[in-house]
Scaffold this active site. Structure first.
Site, PDB file in Angstrom:
ATOM      1  N   ASN A 296      34.843  32.378  33.416  1.00 11.97           N
ATOM      2  CA  ASN A 296      34.532  33.830  34.207  1.00 11.97           C
ATOM      3  C   ASN A 296      33.306  34.074  34.165  1.00 11.97           C
ATOM      4  OD1 ASN A 296      36.911  34.814  35.922  1.00 11.97           O
ATOM      5  ND2 ASN A 296      37.971  34.130  33.980  1.00 11.97           N
TER       6      ASN A 296
ATOM      7  N   HIS B  87      42.464  39.907  34.549  1.00 11.20           N
ATOM      8  CA  HIS B  87      43.818  39.485  33.993  1.00 11.20           C
ATOM      9  C   HIS B  87      44.378  38.463  35.154  1.00 11.20           C
ATOM     10  CE1 HIS B  87      47.064  39.837  31.525  1.00 11.20           C
ATOM     11  NE2 HIS B  87      48.049  39.730  32.538  1.00 11.20           N
TER      12      HIS B  87
END
Ligand code: GRF
Length: 199
Positions: free
Chosen positions: A14, A108
């Site tokens: 990420n 998440h």
């Protein structure tokens, strides 16, 4: 130019997606600090290879707030405007949250409030849901809890394994994290209680 601080503990995919978008001018900001609580986090090495200011602050043996004070000191010193948790495997203390009010994001790998905590993709697969996805949210002192900025869904296929599902979700994570960062940095949202409203 706004300044982003990234906190990570592991792989750092990420982080890399965000760094790619910064490099491509798709996020108008600079990455002012990459901090890992683990010296062996592959993401830390990747940050160094990209020439970004990267450092390890080991968390082992430290109390939560004592550790967070070290991290906050570096982030402030680097004049960070927005903190992005990218696989940072620690809960933040109320102290940390107070120092960056509505300025900490997390991603998440599930549709919150379902499947909090570790291995959310595996939890979703095991539960037998037909749809899962990922969520970018503001961080508060509770696990995977603050107001939701962006969510996107992916289907769960009959022949999925936890790994194939996780890969499908990860692709979307890499897209929506940058989208959420832009919404926050460009002042496109306001928070009303738990609800994040697009202006
Ligand atoms: C991602 O699945 C993210 O949603 C979760 O931790 C994982 C980090 O992966 N919070 P990476 O280090 O960004 O590759």
């Amino acid at each position: 130019m706004k300044r982003i601080g990234i906190l990570l503990s592991g792989r750092g995919s990420n982080f890399e997606a965000i760094a790619d978008n910064v490099a491509a001018g798709k996020i108008q900001a600079e990455i002012a600090a990459v901090i890992s609580n683990r010296a062996d986090a592959p993401g830390l090495e990747r940050a160094r290879q990209r020439g970004l200011p990267a450092l390890c602050l080991p968390s082992k043996g430290l109390e939560r707030e004592a550790y967070d004070r070290q991290v906050v000191a570096v982030l402030k010193e680097r004049q960070v405007d927005l903190v992005c948790l990218a696989g940072f495997m620690r809960l933040l203390s109320p102290y940390f949250i107070r120092e960056f009010p509505n300025r900490i994001l997390n991603i998440h790998p599930a549709l919150l409030p379902a499947f909090l905590g570790l291995e959310a993709q595996h939890q979703a697969w095991e539960y037998g849901v037909k749809v899962s996805g990922c969520t970018v949210h503001f961080v508060d002192e509770h696990l995977d809890h603050g107001p939701i900025i962006v969510q996107t869904s992916v289907p769960v296929m009959n022949d999925d394994t936890p790994e194939t599902l996780a890969a499908r979700i990860l692709k979307e994570e890499h897209r929506i994290y940058s989208e959420a960062i832009n919404l926050v940095l460009n002042d496109c949202i306001r928070i009303e209680g738990r609800r994040v409203i697009l202006k």
